[in-house]
Scaffold this motif. Structure first.
Motif, short mmCIF file in Angstrom:
data_model
loop_
_atom_site.label_atom_id
_atom_site.label_comp_id
_atom_site.label_asym_id
_atom_site.label_seq_id
_atom_site.Cartn_x
_atom_site.Cartn_y
_atom_site.Cartn_z
N TYR A 44 1.08 -1.05 0.04
CA TYR A 44 -0.29 0.36 0.19
C TYR A 44 1.07 0.98 -0.18
O TYR A 44 1.82 1.04 0.73
CB TYR A 44 -1.10 0.16 1.36
CG TYR A 44 -1.81 -0.96 1.29
CD1 TYR A 44 -3.41 -0.26 1.00
CD2 TYR A 44 -2.05 -2.49 1.46
CE1 TYR A 44 -4.01 -1.77 0.02
CE2 TYR A 44 -2.74 -3.21 1.60
CZ TYR A 44 -3.75 -3.08 1.23
OH TYR A 44 -4.47 -4.09 0.82
N ASN A 45 0.50 2.07 -1.03
CA ASN A 45 0.48 3.55 -0.92
C ASN A 45 0.00 4.84 -0.60
O ASN A 45 -1.12 4.50 -1.15
CB ASN A 45 1.86 3.77 -1.70
CG ASN A 45 3.02 4.40 -1.44
OD1 ASN A 45 3.18 5.18 -0.46
ND2 ASN A 45 3.97 4.87 -2.30
N SER A 46 0.33 6.07 -0.25
CA SER A 46 -0.73 6.79 -0.31
C SER A 46 0.06 8.20 -0.81
O SER A 46 1.26 8.01 -0.95
CB SER A 46 -1.12 7.93 0.90
OG SER A 46 -1.75 8.87 1.42
N HIS A 48 -0.22 11.10 -0.35
CA HIS A 48 0.18 11.84 1.08
C HIS A 48 1.08 11.64 2.29
O HIS A 48 1.69 11.99 2.99
CB HIS A 48 -1.44 11.75 2.57
CG HIS A 48 -2.21 11.00 3.16
ND1 HIS A 48 -1.46 10.35 4.03
CD2 HIS A 48 -2.72 10.00 2.62
CE1 HIS A 48 -1.39 9.81 4.90
NE2 HIS A 48 -2.65 9.38 4.24
N TYR A 49 1.59 10.30 2.17
CA TYR A 49 2.51 9.88 2.57
C TYR A 49 3.11 8.46 1.66
O TYR A 49 2.62 7.16 1.70
CB TYR A 49 2.54 9.86 4.02
CG TYR A 49 4.25 8.88 4.87
CD1 TYR A 49 4.37 10.25 5.40
CD2 TYR A 49 3.92 7.40 4.52
CE1 TYR A 49 6.33 9.02 6.38
CE2 TYR A 49 5.44 7.48 5.63
CZ TYR A 49 6.10 8.36 6.23
OH TYR A 49 7.08 7.42 6.77
N ASP A 50 4.41 9.57 1.16
CA ASP A 50 5.23 8.30 -0.38
C ASP A 50 5.69 6.79 0.86
O ASP A 50 6.61 7.53 1.20
CB ASP A 50 5.76 8.91 -0.73
CG ASP A 50 6.55 7.65 -1.83
OD1 ASP A 50 6.43 6.67 -2.10
OD2 ASP A 50 5.55 8.72 -3.20
N GLU A 107 -7.92 2.05 2.57
CA GLU A 107 -8.82 2.76 1.91
C GLU A 107 -9.50 4.01 1.93
O GLU A 107 -9.35 5.47 1.15
CB GLU A 107 -9.45 2.13 1.32
CG GLU A 107 -10.28 2.28 -0.64
CD GLU A 107 -10.83 1.90 -1.34
OE1 GLU A 107 -12.02 2.11 -1.61
OE2 GLU A 107 -11.37 0.26 -0.69
N THR A 110 -6.37 7.04 2.19
CA THR A 110 -6.39 7.49 1.25
C THR A 110 -4.68 6.00 0.88
O THR A 110 -4.07 6.29 0.04
CB THR A 110 -6.16 8.37 1.02
OG1 THR A 110 -5.26 8.40 1.90
CG2 THR A 110 -7.11 9.13 1.28
N PHE A 111 -4.58 4.71 1.61
CA PHE A 111 -3.65 3.98 1.36
C PHE A 111 -4.15 3.17 0.44
O PHE A 111 -5.16 1.98 0.44
CB PHE A 111 -3.04 3.65 2.50
CG PHE A 111 -1.93 4.26 3.51
CD1 PHE A 111 -0.66 4.31 2.85
CD2 PHE A 111 -2.25 4.67 4.25
CE1 PHE A 111 -0.16 5.48 3.89
CE2 PHE A 111 -1.74 6.27 5.48
CZ PHE A 111 -0.36 6.21 5.07
N LEU A 112 -3.56 2.77 -0.89
CA LEU A 112 -4.36 1.99 -1.90
C LEU A 112 -3.25 1.25 -2.77
O LEU A 112 -1.99 1.63 -2.20
CB LEU A 112 -4.57 3.05 -2.65
CG LEU A 112 -5.47 4.26 -3.02
CD1 LEU A 112 -5.79 5.02 -4.20
CD2 LEU A 112 -7.06 3.32 -2.72
#
Length: 197
Positions: A44-46, A48-50, A107, A110-112
């Motif tokens: 997972y990644n986002s 707002h925080y890579d 999700e 916003t970690f997808l």
């Protein structure tokens, strides 16, 4: 916040040509088969925080035991690599009864899921406190991972020294190791294939 009891995964990874030869050598050196499984890792990644930018990883792993057919799931958070010679890093792990709920929570935050899932067949061998995973990774080939879980950063040098001794027994040196994750290798491979089209 990390403390002296935070688990540190001390690990090296080595590409290998033949799984059969590698397994034979492990058994000759006194390693015992602990299990065979099929693993699927979804990372997972986002925006707002890579996590990739921070050299961290967040994943849900589904494991199917190939001996019993039972499936379990776990959630892992890995910190940045701790040195320049291995893939040692802080690792926090928990078992999941309902991974689908965690997927929904991630999700909502916003970690997808990243596009590449890592799928592999893993043969796990143990001797003392050393765990050796012999992996057949879809799309990448065969690898050997040697690991010790230490309790705290101060144990890392001793753990790494013990792993290096086992590597030598198996006929490998530090120059044979790689520090790139399966996910990164798959992403680079996919990016290269996209550029060819």
């Amino acid at each position: 916040m990390r403390n002296e009891y935070t688990p540190v995964e001390v690990e090296v990874k080595i590409p290998v040509c033949s799984l059969e030869d590698t397994i034979k050598r492990l058994e000759q050196d006194g390693f015992c088969l602990a299990g065979t499984c099929r693993e699927e890792d979804v990372y997972y990644n986002s925006a707002h925080y890579d996590l990739r930018e921070h050299d961290k990883a967040l994943r849900i792993r589904r494991v199917t035991d190939l001996d019993t057919g039972k499936t379990r799931a776990e959630f892992n958070c890995k910190g940045p690599k701790l040195d320049q010679v291995s893939v040692s890093r802080m690792e926090l792990e928990m078992h999941l009864e309902t991974p689908e709920i965690l997927e929904r929570i991630l999700e909502e935050l916003t970690f997808l899921p990243v596009p590449c899932a890592v799928r592999k067949t893993r043969f796990t061998y143990t001797r003392g406190r050393v765990t050796v995973a012999v992996d057949r990774v879809e799309g990448l080939g065969n690898y050997l991972e040697l690991e010790i879980i230490g309790q705290g950063e101060e144990q890392r040098p001793a753990c790494l020294k013990e792993i290096e001794a086992v590597m030598k027994e198996l006929g490998y040196e530090q120059k044979d190791t790689i520090r790139t994750s399966y996910l990164s290798m798959l992403q680079k491979k996919e990016e290269g294939e996209v550029q060819k089209k």
